[in-house]
Design a protein around this motif. Structure first.
Motif, PDB file in Angstrom:
ATOM      1  N   ASN A 154       0.810  -1.224   0.000  1.00 12.50           N
ATOM      2  CA  ASN A 154       0.000   0.000   0.000  1.00 12.50           C
ATOM      3  C   ASN A 154       0.840   1.269   0.000  1.00 12.50           C
ATOM      4  OD1 ASN A 154      -2.383  -1.453   0.040  1.00 12.50           O
ATOM      5  ND2 ASN A 154      -2.501  -1.492   2.275  1.00 12.50           N
ATOM      6  N   ILE A 155       2.139   1.152  -0.227  1.00 17.45           N
ATOM      7  CA  ILE A 155       3.021   2.308  -0.278  1.00 17.45           C
ATOM      8  C   ILE A 155       3.089   2.815  -1.718  1.00 17.45           C
ATOM      9  CG2 ILE A 155       5.321   3.176   0.212  1.00 17.45           C
ATOM     10  CD1 ILE A 155       3.743   2.257   2.683  1.00 17.45           C
ATOM     11  N   LYS A 156       2.652   4.047  -1.939  1.00 14.53           N
ATOM     12  CA  LYS A 156       2.553   4.596  -3.287  1.00 14.53           C
ATOM     13  C   LYS A 156       3.892   5.165  -3.761  1.00 14.53           C
ATOM     14  CE  LYS A 156      -1.806   3.689  -3.152  1.00 14.53           C
ATOM     15  NZ  LYS A 156      -2.320   2.501  -3.862  1.00 14.53           N
ATOM     16  N   PRO A 157       4.164   5.094  -5.080  1.00 14.63           N
ATOM     17  CA  PRO A 157       5.382   5.709  -5.628  1.00 14.63           C
ATOM     18  C   PRO A 157       5.378   7.222  -5.406  1.00 14.63           C
ATOM     19  CG  PRO A 157       4.360   4.223  -7.218  1.00 14.63           C
ATOM     20  CD  PRO A 157       3.378   4.389  -6.103  1.00 14.63           C
ATOM     21  N   LEU A 158       6.567   7.810  -5.280  1.00 11.18           N
ATOM     22  CA  LEU A 158       6.693   9.242  -5.046  1.00 11.18           C
ATOM     23  C   LEU A 158       6.668  10.018  -6.351  1.00 11.18           C
ATOM     24  CD1 LEU A 158       9.589   9.068  -2.455  1.00 11.18           C
ATOM     25  CD2 LEU A 158       7.185   9.491  -1.964  1.00 11.18           C
ATOM     26  N   GLU A 159       6.126  11.240  -6.278  1.00 10.70           N
ATOM     27  CA  GLU A 159       6.145  12.133  -7.441  1.00 10.70           C
ATOM     28  C   GLU A 159       7.488  12.860  -7.489  1.00 10.70           C
ATOM     29  OE1 GLU A 159       2.925  14.801  -6.982  1.00 10.70           O
ATOM     30  OE2 GLU A 159       1.399  13.250  -6.819  1.00 10.70           O
ATOM     31  N   ASP A 160       7.995  13.062  -8.703  1.00 12.33           N
ATOM     32  CA  ASP A 160       9.270  13.760  -8.847  1.00 12.33           C
ATOM     33  C   ASP A 160       9.124  15.278  -8.804  1.00 12.33           C
ATOM     34  OD1 ASP A 160      10.941  11.607  -8.901  1.00 12.33           O
ATOM     35  OD2 ASP A 160      10.827  11.344 -11.065  1.00 12.33           O
ATOM     36  N   SER A 161       7.949  15.797  -9.089  1.00 18.39           N
ATOM     37  CA  SER A 161       7.741  17.242  -9.123  1.00 18.39           C
ATOM     38  C   SER A 161       7.119  17.689  -7.807  1.00 18.39           C
ATOM     39  CB  SER A 161       6.818  17.607 -10.292  1.00 18.39           C
ATOM     40  OG  SER A 161       6.577  18.996 -10.321  1.00 18.39           O
ATOM     41  N   ARG A 162       7.905  18.385  -6.985  1.00 21.28           N
ATOM     42  CA  ARG A 162       7.438  18.810  -5.670  1.00 21.28           C
ATOM     43  C   ARG A 162       7.913  20.239  -5.411  1.00 21.28           C
ATOM     44  NH1 ARG A 162       6.867  13.780  -2.889  1.00 21.28           N
ATOM     45  NH2 ARG A 162       6.167  14.831  -0.996  1.00 21.28           N
ATOM     46  N   PRO A 163       7.202  21.006  -4.564  1.00 23.72           N
ATOM     47  CA  PRO A 163       7.607  22.396  -4.284  1.00 23.72           C
ATOM     48  C   PRO A 163       8.901  22.482  -3.480  1.00 23.72           C
ATOM     49  CG  PRO A 163       5.742  21.760  -2.911  1.00 23.72           C
ATOM     50  CD  PRO A 163       5.938  20.656  -3.907  1.00 23.72           C
ATOM     51  N   SER A 164       9.675  23.538  -3.733  1.00 24.82           N
ATOM     52  CA  SER A 164      10.946  23.758  -3.031  1.00 24.82           C
ATOM     53  C   SER A 164      10.672  24.204  -1.597  1.00 24.82           C
ATOM     54  CB  SER A 164      11.768  24.822  -3.761  1.00 24.82           C
ATOM     55  OG  SER A 164      12.131  24.363  -5.039  1.00 24.82           O
ATOM     56  N   PRO A 165      11.666  24.042  -0.705  1.00 21.00           N
ATOM     57  CA  PRO A 165      12.952  23.361  -0.891  1.00 21.00           C
ATOM     58  C   PRO A 165      12.779  21.846  -1.043  1.00 21.00           C
ATOM     59  CG  PRO A 165      12.973  24.815   1.035  1.00 21.00           C
ATOM     60  CD  PRO A 165      11.557  24.645   0.646  1.00 21.00           C
ATOM     61  N   VAL A 166      13.729  21.212  -1.734  1.00 21.16           N
ATOM     62  CA  VAL A 166      13.631  19.782  -2.015  1.00 21.16           C
ATOM     63  C   VAL A 166      14.904  19.079  -1.559  1.00 21.16           C
ATOM     64  CG1 VAL A 166      13.506  18.037  -3.828  1.00 21.16           C
ATOM     65  CG2 VAL A 166      12.051  20.048  -3.956  1.00 21.16           C
ATOM     66  N   LEU A 167      14.720  17.929  -0.920  1.00 18.73           N
ATOM     67  CA  LEU A 167      15.834  17.067  -0.541  1.00 18.73           C
ATOM     68  C   LEU A 167      15.527  15.673  -1.066  1.00 18.73           C
ATOM     69  CD1 LEU A 167      18.446  16.434   1.043  1.00 18.73           C
ATOM     70  CD2 LEU A 167      16.992  16.003   3.044  1.00 18.73           C
ATOM     71  N   THR A 168      16.371  15.185  -1.982  1.00 20.14           N
ATOM     72  CA  THR A 168      16.203  13.849  -2.543  1.00 20.14           C
ATOM     73  C   THR A 168      17.178  12.902  -1.875  1.00 20.14           C
ATOM     74  OG1 THR A 168      15.600  14.833  -4.686  1.00 20.14           O
ATOM     75  CG2 THR A 168      16.178  12.487  -4.661  1.00 20.14           C
ATOM     76  N   CYS A 169      16.666  11.791  -1.402  1.00 19.61           N
ATOM     77  CA  CYS A 169      17.500  10.841  -0.666  1.00 19.61           C
ATOM     78  C   CYS A 169      17.413   9.468  -1.316  1.00 19.61           C
ATOM     79  CB  CYS A 169      17.038  10.773   0.794  1.00 19.61           C
ATOM     80  SG  CYS A 169      18.022   9.667   1.812  1.00 19.61           S
ATOM     81  N   TYR A 170      18.555   8.913  -1.693  1.00 17.90           N
ATOM     82  CA  TYR A 170      18.624   7.565  -2.260  1.00 17.90           C
ATOM     83  C   TYR A 170      19.059   6.593  -1.161  1.00 17.90           C
ATOM     84  CZ  TYR A 170      18.328   9.969  -6.717  1.00 17.90           C
ATOM     85  OH  TYR A 170      17.902  10.760  -7.764  1.00 17.90           O
ATOM     86  N   ILE A 171      18.324   5.512  -1.018  1.00 17.01           N
ATOM     87  CA  ILE A 171      18.572   4.548   0.042  1.00 17.01           C
ATOM     88  C   ILE A 171      19.163   3.270  -0.545  1.00 17.01           C
ATOM     89  CG2 ILE A 171      17.568   3.276   1.978  1.00 17.01           C
ATOM     90  CD1 ILE A 171      17.316   6.253   2.288  1.00 17.01           C
TER      91      ILE A 171
END
Length: 261
Positions: free
Chosen positions: A125-142
């Motif tokens: 039930n965990i939905k994929p994340l959208e790439d377009s989001r309002p700033s500030p933005v922090l992208t984290c790769y696990i």
């Protein structure tokens, strides 16, 4: 900052002493004397290695021990619990427990089974994340082992210890490896991650001493124009890792409830 093996061993020795003596009064001065350092030198090294002061670490260990008692004993009394982990006041114990875990001791104990069942329904039930989001933005790769199956919690915390609800939190399943935090208030944060491997034992969702975890090495300073990418590698726990006190199943339950309303 790099530390010598003797300094690391001294901190581990102090932590092990805390764990064996949770029901006793323990001071930083006593711990420093135990490992052969001055109080100032010991406190500085301890915080550099663990992220928190000896006093804060001891408090976290006591709350973690209380969680263990409440999970494992269905009829445990609060009085027995607080005395066995070094608290002398019911009020102090209850307020500190709720501050760190997010529920009162009694609520925590009552919700173990319902939240365990809830988590076991969430893997798909965990939905994929959208790439377009309002700033500030922090992208984290696990990064995590391919063999891992379960949920991954990633949060922005004000301190390098997960002992309270994060400012923002994201949950991934083992098919996902990317977090996107957005619209973050300006400030300085620590990015911490922990896993919940799928389990039929409720203990494994509330006592997280054995789970994979990780954190970004440096605090993240967020400004209005922040657009940063970081990478976190999940690993086995280390002897110096502070306890994970925040109630991860409760956080996900509240997040799902808020989105439904």
């Amino acid at each position: 900052m790099d530390h010598t093996s003797d300094q690391y061993k001294a901190v581990v020795q102090a932590i092990e002493y805390m764990k064996r003596n949770l029901d006793k009064e323990i001071t930083s001065e006593e711990l420093a004397s135990l490992v052969g350092y001055s109080h100032y030198h010991f406190s500085r090294i301890f915080k550099e290695i663990t992220g928190v002061s000896p006093r804060h670490y001891l408090s976290a260990l006591r709350i973690e021990s209380a969680k263990q008692i409440l999970v494992n004993r269905s009829s445990s009394t609060m009085l027995h619990t607080l005395l066995s982990v070094g608290f002398r006041s019911m009020g102090t114990f209850s307020s500190r427990f709720k501050q760190y875990v997010g529920l009162s001791p009694k609520q925590f104990q009552v919700n173990v089974k319902p939240l365990h069942q809830f988590i076991n329904q969430q893997e798909n039930n965990i939905k994929p994340l959208e790439d377009s989001r309002p700033s500030p933005v922090l992208t984290c790769y696990i990064e995590f082992p391919e063999s891992f199956k379960g949920l991954i919690f990633v949060g922005l915390f004000p301190r390098p210890i997960p002992d309270q609800k994060p400012l923002q939190g994201i949950v991934l399943n083992h098919h996902q490896s990317k977090c996107l935090f957005s619209n973050i208030p300006t400030g300085t944060y620590y990015v911490l991650a922990a896993t919940l491997p799928i389990s039929f034992n409720p203990r494994d969702y509330f006592l997280l001493d054995r789970v994979l975890r990780g954190k970004y090495e440096y605090p993240i300073k967020v400004t209005d124009c922040t657009n940063t990418e970081i990478r976190i590698t999940l690993r086995e726990p280390l002897p110096t890792d502070p306890p994970i006190l925040v109630n991860l199943p409760q956080l996900l339950f509240e997040q799902k409830k808020d989105k439904a309303n």
